[in-house]
Scaffold this motif. Structure first.
Motif, PDB file in Angstrom:
ATOM      1  N   GLU A 183      11.264  65.145  55.163  1.00 23.38           N
ATOM      2  CA  GLU A 183      10.852  66.177  54.271  1.00 23.38           C
ATOM      3  C   GLU A 183      11.750  66.918  54.029  1.00 23.38           C
ATOM      4  OE1 GLU A 183       6.273  67.041  54.766  1.00 23.38           O
ATOM      5  OE2 GLU A 183       7.267  68.926  55.418  1.00 23.38           O
ATOM      6  N   THR A 205       8.318  65.039  49.952  1.00 23.51           N
ATOM      7  CA  THR A 205       8.128  64.249  51.129  1.00 23.51           C
ATOM      8  C   THR A 205       8.408  62.590  50.820  1.00 23.51           C
ATOM      9  OG1 THR A 205       6.315  65.472  51.627  1.00 23.51           O
ATOM     10  CG2 THR A 205       6.353  63.353  52.758  1.00 23.51           C
ATOM     11  N   SER A 258       7.242  64.894  58.984  1.00 18.76           N
ATOM     12  CA  SER A 258       6.288  65.745  58.073  1.00 18.76           C
ATOM     13  C   SER A 258       5.758  66.954  58.812  1.00 18.76           C
ATOM     14  CB  SER A 258       5.273  65.003  57.389  1.00 18.76           C
ATOM     15  OG  SER A 258       5.636  63.999  56.627  1.00 18.76           O
TER      16      SER A 258
END
Length: 299
Positions: free
Chosen positions: A10, A86, A124
């Motif tokens: 991320e 992402t 994430s």
């Protein structure tokens, strides 16, 4: 970028393009290696456009707290923005050859951009963690965020008692443009909104059912004790051309308060009109993970 190999799952960037479109294929953070594997986790901007190159898209992109879709068009790109990317899991590495400002296979993929800050994480983040990271960046760099900070559960009060029971202050937060907040005391009135610690960088207001009551100017204040309010911003509200129409105002603000007051000093119909609007939203960022230093310091 040297050091131990890693995978940037991320990414959070603060950057802007030098021009109104990207002047070449390029990116902010990527790694080298052999094509096409490198492109499975390094993403290019499209030359002459404001969106991503179509041969490989990230799993997700947001700009200033608002999720994008399709080709992830960033819109206005020559102003500093917070972009969250992402990564897909198509090429997790880990990689030892990440580089800043150039993507994959040498230095040929490089757009003209100004980069202020990059944060990368190997996993994430949760929605709450992401909002705090974006809040940190928004406060540090003075970037207007589009995250809605108010909802039907936000405590709200009128700035005066001139409202009938059918048009109470909470109507402005109920998500229903068929109801309205109405105040017979007219110009100079508005609402107190108790958000908890937030950084407000804008608001949206939706017109009600009678155009002379539409607000034309605003002043926004912030407070932590509900006694002393500090002015944050003031200016014009974009003109309404229809009922139930939303208009949005944005501005730069790096101060965080837990209580806000917004008033509307002038109305479309003049000084003898009542104030009315259907909905209001405060926009901005969550209180960051920690307060941003006011002087140079190692973060």
């Amino acid at each position: 970028i040297g050091g131990t190999s890693f995978f940037a799952k991320e990414h959070y960037y603060v950057f802007r393009s030098v021009g109104t479109t990207f002047d070449y294929y390029g990116g902010i953070l990527g790694h080298g290696g052999t094509y096409p594997a490198t492109r499975s986790s390094s993403y290019l901007f499209e030359i002459g456009q404001t969106y991503f190159h179509g041969n490989q898209y990230p799993a997700g992109v947001s700009k200033n707290g608002t999720a994008l879709s399709g080709n992830f068009d960033l819109g206005t790109i020559n102003q500093h923005m917070i972009v969250k990317i992402t990564n897909t899991d198509a090429n997790t590495g880990p990689h030892s050859n990440y580089r800043v400002g150039t993507i994959a296979g040498g230095n040929s993929y490089c757009a003209s951009v100004d980069i202020a800050e990059i944060l990368a994480f190997s996993t994430s983040l949760t929605a709450n963690q992401a909002s705090k990271i974006e809040g940190y960046l928004a406060q540090k760099w003075g970037i207007s965020m589009g995250t809605v900070l108010t909802n039907s559960s936000t405590p709200v009060e009128a700035t005066s008692t001139g409202w009938p029971v059918d048009h109470k202050p909470s109507n402005a937060l109920d998500g229903n443009t068929g109801t309205k907040y109405f105040n017979t005391d007219g110009p100079g009135e508005g609402l107190y909104l108790y958000t908890g610690p937030k950084g407000v960088t804008g608001f949206s207001v939706t017109s009600a059912d009678h155009s002379p009551r539409d607000p034309t100017t605003y002043t926004l204040y912030g407070s932590d004790d509900n006694i002393t309010y500090t002015q944050i911003s003031s200016g014009n509200v974009p003109a309404f051309t229809a009922t139930s129409q939303k208009q949005t105002v944005t501005f730069s603000n790096t101060s965080i308060y837990s209580k806000y007051k917004i008033i509307f000093p002038t109305l479309n119909g003049g000084s003898n009109q009542d104030l009315a609007f259907a909905e209001i939203e405060l926009l901005g960022y969550e209180s960051p993970l920690r307060q941003v230093p006011v002087s140079s310091a190692s973060l």
